[in-house]
Design a protein around this motif. Sequence first.
Motif, PDB file in Angstrom:
ATOM      1  N   ALA A 126       6.687  45.346  43.808  1.00  0.00           N
ATOM      2  CA  ALA A 126       7.773  46.240  43.403  1.00  0.00           C
ATOM      3  C   ALA A 126       7.675  46.622  41.934  1.00  0.00           C
TER       4      ALA A 126
ATOM      5  N   PRO B 215       8.843  41.995  46.636  1.00  0.00           N
ATOM      6  CA  PRO B 215      10.039  42.033  47.482  1.00  0.00           C
ATOM      7  C   PRO B 215       9.847  41.188  48.740  1.00  0.00           C
TER       8      PRO B 215
ATOM      9  N   GLU C 297       4.570  39.355  34.791  1.00  0.00           N
ATOM     10  CA  GLU C 297       5.469  38.932  35.856  1.00  0.00           C
ATOM     11  C   GLU C 297       5.502  40.026  36.906  1.00  0.00           C
TER      12      GLU C 297
ATOM     13  N   ASP D 243       6.867  41.470  40.425  1.00  0.00           N
ATOM     14  CA  ASP D 243       7.980  41.397  41.368  1.00  0.00           C
ATOM     15  C   ASP D 243       7.474  41.684  42.776  1.00  0.00           C
TER      16      ASP D 243
ATOM     17  N   PHE E  46       4.551  35.314  39.907  1.00  0.00           N
ATOM     18  CA  PHE E  46       5.106  36.159  40.956  1.00  0.00           C
ATOM     19  C   PHE E  46       6.570  35.776  41.136  1.00  0.00           C
ATOM     20  N   LEU E  47       7.423  36.787  41.204  1.00  0.00           N
ATOM     21  CA  LEU E  47       8.858  36.564  41.330  1.00  0.00           C
ATOM     22  C   LEU E  47       9.400  37.306  42.542  1.00  0.00           C
ATOM     23  N   ARG E  48      10.374  36.690  43.194  1.00  0.00           N
ATOM     24  CA  ARG E  48      11.118  37.351  44.272  1.00  0.00           C
ATOM     25  C   ARG E  48      12.591  37.188  43.937  1.00  0.00           C
ATOM     26  N   ASP E  49      13.273  38.291  43.786  1.00  0.00           N
ATOM     27  CA  ASP E  49      14.689  38.276  43.393  1.00  0.00           C
ATOM     28  C   ASP E  49      14.891  37.469  42.111  1.00  0.00           C
ATOM     29  N   GLY E  50      13.946  37.579  41.184  1.00  0.00           N
ATOM     30  CA  GLY E  50      14.058  36.911  39.893  1.00  0.00           C
ATOM     31  C   GLY E  50      13.685  35.445  39.888  1.00  0.00           C
ATOM     32  N   GLU E  51      13.349  34.883  41.038  1.00  0.00           N
ATOM     33  CA  GLU E  51      12.981  33.464  41.146  1.00  0.00           C
ATOM     34  C   GLU E  51      11.482  33.322  41.357  1.00  0.00           C
TER      35      GLU E  51
ATOM     36  N   ARG F 293       5.929  43.471  34.668  1.00  0.00           N
ATOM     37  CA  ARG F 293       6.337  43.569  33.270  1.00  0.00           C
ATOM     38  C   ARG F 293       5.633  42.452  32.502  1.00  0.00           C
TER      39      ARG F 293
END
Length: 186
Positions: free
Chosen positions: A106, A120, A116, A118, A153-158, A109
């Motif tokens: 998604a 989904p 990082e 994102d 890697f982050l999903r919903d900020g986590e 940054r």
Amino acid sequence: MNALRAVAMLLVLLLAGCGVPTDDQPRAVEAPPGPFPTPGTAISDPAGRFTEALYFVRDDRLILVYRRLDMSPTVTQHLAHLLAGPNEAERAEGLATALPGAVTVAGVRLTGARAEVDVPPVVDGAGRSDEVFAFGQIVCTLTARPEVDAVSFLRDGEPLGVPRADGSLSQGPFTAADYVELSGSD
């Protein structure tokens, strides 16, 4: 005194006769063409001032490909080029990508020297067995940039647990060393 003079003369003769010609002016030296590929690399675009490193897949190996660009891409553009997959010439060389269907991105940054990414949520049943290659492509491509030391890697900020080359799940941060076992040499 004569012995010292004789040694000095001998030294001058040795240095003058060492095979290095003397010139009145400095000579221009042209650098050989680069970048220099290493085993497992390919150069698809010979033109352009900037080199972009991308990792694709061939025969269950991550293969480094260099593309030449007129402008240095941002980290977002670089990731977009990876997500677009190999170009026609690269596909003709047998290169493919594990990204479509395995990992959806998604955005990306930079936070300091860490990229990082994102990711989904995935649709049920959309998982693929080559997911490790997809994450390896992203990590190796982004850490090839001089300003990126690691990728998370982050999903919903986590933090998201993703597979490393050894099959273990980790929340990172990841470096190319986590996927070195997948790197190919042709």
